[in-house]
Motif scaffolding. Structure first.
Motif, PDB file in Angstrom:
ATOM      1  N   ALA A   1       0.827  -1.209   0.000  1.00  0.00           N
ATOM      2  CA  ALA A   1       0.000   0.000   0.000  1.00  0.00           C
ATOM      3  C   ALA A   1       0.862   1.259   0.000  1.00  0.00           C
ATOM      4  O   ALA A   1       0.446   2.306  -0.494  1.00  0.00           O
ATOM      5  CB  ALA A   1      -0.937  -0.007   1.201  1.00  0.00           C
ATOM      6  N   LEU A   2       2.076   1.146   0.524  1.00  0.00           N
ATOM      7  CA  LEU A   2       2.970   2.309   0.569  1.00  0.00           C
ATOM      8  C   LEU A   2       3.419   2.749  -0.821  1.00  0.00           C
ATOM      9  O   LEU A   2       3.824   3.895  -0.994  1.00  0.00           O
ATOM     10  CB  LEU A   2       4.228   1.976   1.402  1.00  0.00           C
ATOM     11  N   VAL A   3       3.394   1.844  -1.787  1.00  0.00           N
ATOM     12  CA  VAL A   3       4.054   2.130  -3.068  1.00  0.00           C
ATOM     13  C   VAL A   3       3.160   1.968  -4.292  1.00  0.00           C
ATOM     14  O   VAL A   3       3.617   2.196  -5.416  1.00  0.00           O
ATOM     15  CB  VAL A   3       5.312   1.244  -3.250  1.00  0.00           C
ATOM     16  N   THR A   4       1.900   1.560  -4.113  1.00  0.00           N
ATOM     17  CA  THR A   4       1.027   1.375  -5.279  1.00  0.00           C
ATOM     18  C   THR A   4       0.016   2.508  -5.363  1.00  0.00           C
ATOM     19  O   THR A   4      -0.362   3.102  -4.351  1.00  0.00           O
ATOM     20  CB  THR A   4       0.281   0.027  -5.223  1.00  0.00           C
ATOM     21  N   ALA A   5      -0.423   2.777  -6.603  1.00  0.00           N
ATOM     22  CA  ALA A   5      -1.319   3.907  -6.833  1.00  0.00           C
ATOM     23  C   ALA A   5      -2.767   3.544  -6.524  1.00  0.00           C
ATOM     24  O   ALA A   5      -3.549   4.382  -6.090  1.00  0.00           O
ATOM     25  CB  ALA A   5      -1.202   4.359  -8.282  1.00  0.00           C
ATOM     26  N   ASP A   6      -3.128   2.290  -6.748  1.00  0.00           N
ATOM     27  CA  ASP A   6      -4.532   1.886  -6.663  1.00  0.00           C
ATOM     28  C   ASP A   6      -4.713   0.931  -5.489  1.00  0.00           C
ATOM     29  O   ASP A   6      -4.607  -0.281  -5.634  1.00  0.00           O
ATOM     30  CB  ASP A   6      -4.929   1.216  -7.996  1.00  0.00           C
ATOM     31  N   VAL A   7      -4.958   1.505  -4.310  1.00  0.00           N
ATOM     32  CA  VAL A   7      -5.098   0.712  -3.085  1.00  0.00           C
ATOM     33  C   VAL A   7      -6.549   0.771  -2.624  1.00  0.00           C
ATOM     34  O   VAL A   7      -7.124   1.855  -2.527  1.00  0.00           O
ATOM     35  CB  VAL A   7      -4.194   1.271  -1.963  1.00  0.00           C
ATOM     36  N   GLN A   8      -7.131  -0.375  -2.376  1.00  0.00           N
ATOM     37  CA  GLN A   8      -8.444  -0.428  -1.745  1.00  0.00           C
ATOM     38  C   GLN A   8      -8.255  -0.991  -0.345  1.00  0.00           C
ATOM     39  O   GLN A   8      -7.635  -2.030  -0.174  1.00  0.00           O
ATOM     40  CB  GLN A   8      -9.407  -1.310  -2.550  1.00  0.00           C
ATOM     41  N   LEU A   9      -8.800  -0.281   0.647  1.00  0.00           N
ATOM     42  CA  LEU A   9      -8.725  -0.792   2.010  1.00  0.00           C
ATOM     43  C   LEU A   9      -9.936  -1.676   2.250  1.00  0.00           C
ATOM     44  O   LEU A   9     -11.069  -1.298   1.912  1.00  0.00           O
ATOM     45  CB  LEU A   9      -8.683   0.365   3.005  1.00  0.00           C
ATOM     46  N   GLY A  10      -9.699  -2.844   2.804  1.00  0.00           N
ATOM     47  CA  GLY A  10     -10.809  -3.752   3.045  1.00  0.00           C
ATOM     48  C   GLY A  10     -10.323  -5.035   3.675  1.00  0.00           C
ATOM     49  O   GLY A  10      -9.141  -5.198   3.987  1.00  0.00           O
ATOM     50  N   ASP A  11     -11.250  -5.956   3.820  1.00  0.00           N
ATOM     51  CA  ASP A  11     -11.003  -7.205   4.536  1.00  0.00           C
ATOM     52  C   ASP A  11     -11.177  -8.360   3.546  1.00  0.00           C
ATOM     53  O   ASP A  11     -12.233  -8.490   2.927  1.00  0.00           O
ATOM     54  CB  ASP A  11     -12.020  -7.325   5.681  1.00  0.00           C
ATOM     55  N   HIS A  12     -10.148  -9.177   3.413  1.00  0.00           N
ATOM     56  CA  HIS A  12     -10.199 -10.272   2.452  1.00  0.00           C
ATOM     57  C   HIS A  12     -11.203 -11.357   2.871  1.00  0.00           C
ATOM     58  O   HIS A  12     -11.429 -12.293   2.132  1.00  0.00           O
ATOM     59  CB  HIS A  12      -8.809 -10.875   2.268  1.00  0.00           C
ATOM     60  N   ARG A  13     -11.777 -11.250   4.054  1.00  0.00           N
ATOM     61  CA  ARG A  13     -12.788 -12.218   4.481  1.00  0.00           C
ATOM     62  C   ARG A  13     -14.198 -11.710   4.203  1.00  0.00           C
ATOM     63  O   ARG A  13     -15.178 -12.388   4.484  1.00  0.00           O
ATOM     64  CB  ARG A  13     -12.626 -12.511   5.980  1.00  0.00           C
ATOM     65  N   GLU A  14     -14.300 -10.485   3.683  1.00  0.00           N
ATOM     66  CA  GLU A  14     -15.608  -9.881   3.391  1.00  0.00           C
ATOM     67  C   GLU A  14     -15.877  -9.938   1.897  1.00  0.00           C
ATOM     68  O   GLU A  14     -15.138  -9.350   1.098  1.00  0.00           O
ATOM     69  CB  GLU A  14     -15.627  -8.414   3.850  1.00  0.00           C
ATOM     70  N   LEU A  15     -16.950 -10.613   1.529  1.00  0.00           N
ATOM     71  CA  LEU A  15     -17.266 -10.759   0.109  1.00  0.00           C
ATOM     72  C   LEU A  15     -17.457  -9.404  -0.570  1.00  0.00           C
ATOM     73  O   LEU A  15     -17.005  -9.199  -1.712  1.00  0.00           O
ATOM     74  CB  LEU A  15     -18.527 -11.622  -0.058  1.00  0.00           C
TER      75      LEU A  15
END
Lengths: 401, 401
Positions: free
Chosen positions: B45-59
């Motif tokens: 997340a520190l180095v990419t332009a397209d970051v989505q914050l979320g939980d990989h256990r949430e559909l």
């Protein structure tokens, strides 16, 4: 320092492919690259986390960029010197500094400095009037080469002038010109050197650069058939220039090879197209080395990773035309990978236009014609959608010394 | 496709160092990497332009990530199978698919599949009761190794069990266990293979992985002294597993070498620590290859770039302690670069903690002990702030077959 990582923040002016590839190197080193871009769709802005939109000609935008950064550096030479001086005066680290950078910004300043240092360069003169051009032409012979001192790149701002009449219009349009003899060159070379504030320098093998229509098309590393004597002379020249100008970061010295030796054409103080081959072709790439140098880290090994490395630019060709009816970009990338599984692709994510530098490919191997044919064919397929095995050789001989 | 570039958008679940290094590869290929991270300070997340914050256990978070992406892939195995199936049912491309991935998520599922295919693996049993464990121990001899079928990594979820009594507590805490014989192994190996939906496969040379406290510490490429016969057997095994499970993307097969041959330990279906050496050590890195494979591009050459390549992890050591009074991280990086100008650093930007994988270094050369000493000394200096030239050799012999 970035408080999240404990490692430096490097601010880079310009969102082009040089910033994009510098970001790749910064990721490995744990650094944070902050980019000043003019548009969110610029090459580097597409892939970096910390993008500031702004204008490199506006001091306020530069100040915002420099705030909290460990050092400020460049992917192009177009920042006004007085703004850089203002940043330095405000306590920011700028690398290369304005006094060095001006030699890559202003070709007349460079010619004067090289003359004062006694370094080899073409005969030249500053021309403010038609009379100046006429006198210079009479001295060195027509045609002469006229250059705008500032703002030129990739063949733009460079004119072949066959007589005083042609000079009149150029002078009217551009003001003062640099006029140079048309050098009877055998080929063009480039010497890459990195220099840190500590004074450490690191040089790579001297390369041959093959231009087409004033734009770099291929880079052959090391320059085929270059004598050890001339290679060493070119490297020593690059180191002397870096030292005497106080360069910090990458310096590319573009050279003409003539029957009598080498002459300095111009300088770039940043990662440069003639050094893209180092990403795969040298133990330390020019992008990593630029970061190391501007941060005053010790420099990395410049040893080559293969005997022969060839980089070929992908310049927008037939496939960039609106009426292109052949395979699209993604399909061409598929074919490229199928046909050349060991050619390395670097695609810059830019809008495609005729003549624009859209990407490059790198091939490695042992035999110059074979490696060159591979790189050029791959690049040309991406650009023009055709594979022409003869292409690599058609202008091969004319560039051999 | 990304409308800005005409090239694919790859969505990656997880913001760790594997995503971070995949991003470097995506930049070269002109692709857009979209990352699902749980925290904006995560490595990728520190180095990419397209970051989505979320939980990989949430559909819902996974659906948002997949929206508009060409393919969805992973930097870890922790996404619930039913969510992946829901994405597939909704028409999203998921690579590897849930039916393949479950073999890297659930060790019992893997054991059953390998048994059905007749592939070599340790003796094993599914244990739901103390009686199951006791019967298995009586059969193969004590101690046995008990593993939680899901969720383990880097030695977590793995227990040496000396008798039925010890099993009781584990069963109560973890439910069903996989129990395995304690294999009299000579060393651990790993075979890396990439497979595309088209069915193309590419294998790298088999490597030796040196573990310390259950965590991968060094990777030696190619595995020193491995016979051609065993190397080929390991590569063929990896290809068979990739084919039979329908893997798409990278597959790392972790192996035990015994006096009788090789046994499968476990699988990873993503870029894996045992393949970090490929960034500089192979013509195509595992990260680029993973992208090529999940996008069904033709795969790249896996030829090595040097005879010997050693990767050493930087695991948080004394320098990660709060009372560390020696040189800070940036100063240690300076010393590293000064001392080892040809060692390549990869720093992940993570908060430093004891035992955490903070980065890795790669050294290339000709001679295994020399290259290994260089890599391990550099990594250990970053982690512990000491240079101990004896370290590389102290446990060298115990791992040789």
């Amino acid at each position: 320092m970035d408080p999240r990582t404990g490692l430096p923040v490097v601010a880079m002016v310009g969102g082009g492919q040089l910033s994009r590839m510098t970001h790749q190197a910064a990721i490995a080193l744990g650094q944070s690259l902050r980019v000043l871009a003019t548009d969110p769709a610029e090459s580097a802005a597409l892939v970096t986390a910390d993008v500031q939109l702004g204008d490199h000609r506006e001091l306020a935008d530069l100040q915002r960029l420099a705030e909290g950064a460990t050092v400020l550096t460049f992917d192009h030479e177009h920042v006004p010197t007085e703004h850089l001086q203002a940043l330095v005066d405000a306590g920011h680290r700028v690398a290369p500094g304005p006094a060095a950078l001006v030699h890559a910004q202003d070709k007349l300043v460079l010619r004067r400095a090289l003359a004062a240092a006694g370094e080899p360069q073409p005969a030249w003169a500053e021309a403010r009037t038609v009379h100046d051009v006429a006198a210079f032409g009479a001295e060195v012979g027509w045609p002469v080469v006229a250059k705008t001192p500032r703002g030129g790149y990739d063949g733009k701002g460079v004119f072949v002038v066959h007589g005083p009449d042609e000079a009149a219009e150029l002078l009217e349009r551009h003001g003062t010109l640099l006029v140079e003899e048309r050098v009877p060159m055998l080929r063009e070379l480039a010497a890459q050197v990195a220099r840190s504030p500590f004074g450490q320098v690191a040089v790579w093998p001297v390369v041959e650069t093959v231009q087409r229509d004033g734009v770099c098309n291929e880079v052959l590393a090391p320059a085929p058939g270059l004598s050890d004597e001339l290679a060493t002379a070119a490297q020593e020249l690059a180191v002397r220039i870096a030292d005497s100008l106080g360069v910090v970061g990458m310096l590319a010295v573009e050279l003409f090879e003539t029957a009598d030796g080498i002459l300095v054409n111009e300088l770039a103080m940043r990662p440069h197209n003639s050094g893209h081959w180092t990403i795969e072709g040298a133990r330390t790439s020019q992008f990593e080395q630029h970061l190391r140098a501007v941060l005053d880290y010790p420099l990395g090994s410049t040893a080559m990773t293969a005997p022969v490395v060839v980089m070929a630019n992908v310049l927008g060709g037939a496939t960039a035309d609106e009426d292109w009816a052949g395979p699209g970009l993604d399909e061409r990338v598929h074919h490229l990978m199928a046909h050349w599984p060991d050619v390395k692709l670097h695609w810059y994510g830019k809008t495609q236009r005729r003549g624009r530098k859209l990407g490059h490919v790198t091939a490695l191997g042992e035999d110059v014609p074979e490696v060159r044919a591979r790189a050029v064919a791959a690049a040309r397929y991406l650009a023009d959608g055709v594979v022409d095995p003869a292409f690599a050789f058609e202008h091969d001989e004319e560039h051999r010394p």
